[in-house]
Design a protein around this motif. Structure first.
Motif, PDB file in Angstrom:
ATOM      1  N   GLN A 249     -19.540  15.490 -28.521  1.00  0.00           N
ATOM      2  CA  GLN A 249     -18.365  15.748 -27.700  1.00  0.00           C
ATOM      3  C   GLN A 249     -18.584  15.247 -26.271  1.00  0.00           C
ATOM      4  N   GLY A 250     -19.797  15.484 -25.768  1.00  0.00           N
ATOM      5  CA  GLY A 250     -20.111  15.032 -24.418  1.00  0.00           C
ATOM      6  C   GLY A 250     -20.144  13.527 -24.302  1.00  0.00           C
ATOM      7  N   LEU A 251     -20.682  12.834 -25.312  1.00  0.00           N
ATOM      8  CA  LEU A 251     -20.731  11.375 -25.277  1.00  0.00           C
ATOM      9  C   LEU A 251     -19.333  10.769 -25.280  1.00  0.00           C
ATOM     10  N   VAL A 252     -18.415  11.403 -25.996  1.00  0.00           N
ATOM     11  CA  VAL A 252     -17.028  10.929 -25.989  1.00  0.00           C
ATOM     12  C   VAL A 252     -16.463  11.012 -24.575  1.00  0.00           C
ATOM     13  N   VAL A 253     -16.776  12.127 -23.885  1.00  0.00           N
ATOM     14  CA  VAL A 253     -16.299  12.308 -22.506  1.00  0.00           C
ATOM     15  C   VAL A 253     -16.998  11.331 -21.563  1.00  0.00           C
ATOM     16  N   ALA A 254     -18.334  11.233 -21.687  1.00  0.00           N
ATOM     17  CA  ALA A 254     -19.120  10.427 -20.746  1.00  0.00           C
ATOM     18  C   ALA A 254     -18.851   8.934 -20.882  1.00  0.00           C
ATOM     19  N   THR A 255     -18.446   8.480 -22.074  1.00  0.00           N
ATOM     20  CA  THR A 255     -18.230   7.045 -22.281  1.00  0.00           C
ATOM     21  C   THR A 255     -16.775   6.628 -22.061  1.00  0.00           C
ATOM     22  N   GLU A 256     -15.961   7.553 -21.586  1.00  0.00           N
ATOM     23  CA  GLU A 256     -14.617   7.136 -21.172  1.00  0.00           C
ATOM     24  C   GLU A 256     -14.755   6.142 -20.016  1.00  0.00           C
ATOM     25  N   PRO A 257     -13.934   5.096 -19.971  1.00  0.00           N
ATOM     26  CA  PRO A 257     -14.111   4.056 -18.944  1.00  0.00           C
ATOM     27  C   PRO A 257     -14.217   4.596 -17.521  1.00  0.00           C
TER      28      PRO A 257
ATOM     29  N   ILE B 233     -34.053  11.169 -20.725  1.00  0.00           N
ATOM     30  CA  ILE B 233     -33.486  11.253 -22.070  1.00  0.00           C
ATOM     31  C   ILE B 233     -33.949  12.537 -22.766  1.00  0.00           C
ATOM     32  N   ALA B 234     -35.260  12.831 -22.686  1.00  0.00           N
ATOM     33  CA  ALA B 234     -35.795  14.028 -23.329  1.00  0.00           C
ATOM     34  C   ALA B 234     -35.202  15.295 -22.723  1.00  0.00           C
ATOM     35  N   THR B 235     -35.029  15.295 -21.394  1.00  0.00           N
ATOM     36  CA  THR B 235     -34.479  16.474 -20.735  1.00  0.00           C
ATOM     37  C   THR B 235     -33.033  16.707 -21.127  1.00  0.00           C
ATOM     38  N   ALA B 236     -32.262  15.648 -21.276  1.00  0.00           N
ATOM     39  CA  ALA B 236     -30.868  15.803 -21.698  1.00  0.00           C
ATOM     40  C   ALA B 236     -30.798  16.470 -23.063  1.00  0.00           C
ATOM     41  N   PHE B 237     -31.668  16.033 -23.990  1.00  0.00           N
ATOM     42  CA  PHE B 237     -31.709  16.689 -25.308  1.00  0.00           C
ATOM     43  C   PHE B 237     -32.214  18.127 -25.187  1.00  0.00           C
TER      44      PHE B 237
ATOM     45  N   ASP C 195     -15.923  20.425 -22.206  1.00  0.00           N
ATOM     46  CA  ASP C 195     -15.876  19.001 -21.874  1.00  0.00           C
ATOM     47  C   ASP C 195     -16.695  18.705 -20.629  1.00  0.00           C
ATOM     48  N   LEU C 196     -16.648  19.614 -19.637  1.00  0.00           N
ATOM     49  CA  LEU C 196     -17.402  19.391 -18.406  1.00  0.00           C
ATOM     50  C   LEU C 196     -18.899  19.578 -18.644  1.00  0.00           C
ATOM     51  N   PHE C 197     -19.292  20.698 -19.278  1.00  0.00           N
ATOM     52  CA  PHE C 197     -20.717  20.957 -19.484  1.00  0.00           C
ATOM     53  C   PHE C 197     -21.360  19.861 -20.317  1.00  0.00           C
ATOM     54  N   TRP C 198     -20.795  19.590 -21.495  1.00  0.00           N
ATOM     55  CA  TRP C 198     -21.390  18.596 -22.382  1.00  0.00           C
ATOM     56  C   TRP C 198     -21.201  17.185 -21.851  1.00  0.00           C
ATOM     57  N   GLY C 199     -20.115  16.952 -21.101  1.00  0.00           N
ATOM     58  CA  GLY C 199     -19.908  15.638 -20.498  1.00  0.00           C
ATOM     59  C   GLY C 199     -20.974  15.318 -19.458  1.00  0.00           C
TER      60      GLY C 199
ATOM     61  N   ALA D 139     -24.336  14.748 -21.392  1.00  0.00           N
ATOM     62  CA  ALA D 139     -24.360  13.437 -22.055  1.00  0.00           C
ATOM     63  C   ALA D 139     -24.386  12.295 -21.045  1.00  0.00           C
ATOM     64  N   SER D 140     -23.783  12.499 -19.872  1.00  0.00           N
ATOM     65  CA  SER D 140     -23.795  11.441 -18.855  1.00  0.00           C
ATOM     66  C   SER D 140     -25.206  11.167 -18.365  1.00  0.00           C
ATOM     67  N   MET D 141     -26.108  12.147 -18.502  1.00  0.00           N
ATOM     68  CA  MET D 141     -27.500  11.931 -18.110  1.00  0.00           C
ATOM     69  C   MET D 141     -28.166  10.904 -19.028  1.00  0.00           C
TER      70      MET D 141
END
Length: 499
Positions: free
Chosen positions: A9-17, A122-126, A357-361, A364-366
């Protein structure tokens, strides 16, 4: 399973243009801010705060977060090349990073810093997605006594950072750092301390003038003296293979990167932990477990890989107590908290449920932001290292001009430049006397937080210091501080007896 669905869900938000553009702006500005010691992420985020009023809340926080952890990347560049920490978290990197640069290994130092920070990011985001919200509950149990004990542990760790000086010399530097941190108005009573009637000192000593003076101007004076005597940087490599970490570098750095990631992640979750404490805690740990601790301070790549990894991991995991509990771990996150409140975001335990959307966005943006930082920084390694091929008679005046502009830009005040020059002379004198300035600067940063926490704890405990040992968490930190302080002496005695 919930973690993966949340990340998707976060990747969908973070990869919006739009959010990709905000993320790119954030990490680019953050890197530039880290390279420029006069600015810093706090001032930059504060200046950009009005810009976010008309932006989408999620995109705003993604951009501000990118500035913060991007500054951790950028701060290592000047620390390694010129021994000028772009950020407080990069102070420890100066020691071995700059030593590597002097040995002709600036490329591997910059490379392992970038790649290690990428792996940690990357590891911290996971890690945030997996255990962050649950572990953040521990931070809710922190009061002033726990803060004070954690800060005391950090102060004890400072004594273990430097390889160049004995414990008494480190304590002298820590004492000077504490003294500098008390200059200005009393944070609780409002009375003036050590201002000598000067209006300039009412706000205290600026961290920027202190850092650039001790490490920037002081280093310029040391290099001028060294060049007069005929010394200089060793010839720097020109081939791209020589600029990147070798297999031996990766083997030496694999352990520090892994340990730094874990240590930085958990210290970032604790209020008062943050990137700076994580970086020198990692340095101390690597030095203690190394079979050749005498290499630290003289160009050990582990002394770069561990701290740089830890500070980036901590910079990202500090967003867990911020978003989950509304607790900012430092001033930068306090400003970001202000941005959330301005947008009407309900920061606290209900954030994940009300604004997933904000938390996971942001989480995922990290992942996206760290990839962008590597793409931005690694191709520039030849350019960064090429700076060291500039003759010192040209390079040193440029560094000095860089420091003067950074100091003057703080308040457009020439007194800041004079203060920086005075601290530069102090840094040169300390170097000549065999004192390492890093403990002074670290103690200066931790001093106000430690003083505030101690005084608040004593107020809660009606003046009784027993509050520090009756609380389990603070008692644990105090016991750990005692072990860190006493263990080296006991080990040395045991080795002496064994002979």
């Amino acid at each position: 399973m919930e973690m993966f669905s949340g990340l998707l869900q976060g990747l969908v938000v973070a990869t919006e243009p739009a959010n990709l553009i905000y993320c790119l702006i954030g990490v680019f500005v953050g890197t530039a801010v880290g390279v420029l010691p006069g600015l810093g992420p706090t001032a930059t985020i504060s200046l950009l705060l009005p810009v976010t009023f008309r932006l989408d809340p999620t995109g705003s926080i993604i951009m501000l977060a990118g500035i913060y952890y991007g500054a951790m990347y950028g701060g290592s560049i000047t620390a390694i090349l010129f021994r000028i920490p772009g950020e407080a978290a990069s102070i420890v990197t100066c020691m071995d990073g700059h030593a590597m640069a002097r040995l002709g290994r600036a490329g591997p130092a910059l490379g392992i810093s970038a790649f290690g920070s990428f792996i940690a990011g990357i590891a911290t985001a996971f890690g945030i997605a997996a255990v962050g919200p649950a572990v953040a509950d521990i931070a809710n149990r922190f009061g002033p006594a726990e803060y004070a004990a954690l800060m005391l542990l950090g102060i004890v760790l400072i004594t273990q950072v430097s390889t160049e000086q004995s414990l008494p010399r480190a304590l002298v530097m820590i004492g000077l750092g504490f003294l500098a941190s008390t200059v200005g108005r009393d944070m609780m009573g409002g009375s003036e301390r050590y201002t000598f009637g000067l209006m300039y000192l009412e706000d205290g000593v600026s961290i920027v003038t202190l850092a650039m003076g001790l490490f920037g101007v002081g280093q310029v004076l040391v290099l001028v003296e060294r060049e007069v005597r005929g010394g200089s940087f060793r010839a720097q490599p020109r081939g791209i293979r020589d600029l990147l970490p070798s297999r031996a570098d990766w083997r030496a750095s694999a352990g520090p990167i892994g340990r730094g990631t874990v240590l930085g992640f958990f210290l970032g979750l604790l209020p008062g932990g943050g990137a700076m404490l994580a970086s020198f805690a990692s340095y101390v740990m690597e030095k203690r477990i190394s079979r050749t601790p005498e290499r630290f301070g003289h160009g050990a790549i582990e002394g770069v890989a561990g701290p740089e990894t830890a500070n980036n991991a901590a910079a990202q995991s500090t967003f867990v107590p911020l978003l989950s509990l509304g607790i900012p771990s430092n001033v930068v996150l306090g400003v970001i908290l202000g941005a959330l409140l301005i947008h009407g975001i309900p920061v606290g335990p209900g954030l994940i449920a009300t604004r997933p959307d904000l938390f996971w966005g942001v989480v995922a943006s990290m992942l996206v932001g760290n990839a962008m930082l590597v793409i931005l920084n690694v191709p520039l390694l030849p350019l960064f290292v090429a700076m060291l091929r500039v003759p010192q008679r040209v390079l040193l005046p440029l560094i000095l001009m860089f420091c003067v502009v950074g100091a003057f830009s703080l308040n457009n005040n020439a007194i800041d430049v004079l203060m920086m020059a005075a601290f530069g002379v102090l840094g040169w004198v300390l170097h000549k006397a065999g004192f390492e300035p890093a403990p002074l600067l670290l103690a200066y940063v931790l001093g106000p937080m430690f003083e505030r926490a101690v005084r608040q704890a004593l107020l809660i405990g009606y003046g009784s210091p027993t509050i520090f040992i009756t609380e389990p968490i603070s008692a644990s930190f105090l016991a750990l501080a005692a072990v860190v302080l006493v263990a080296p002496t006991l080990l040395r005695r045991r080795r002496r007896d064994a002979r």
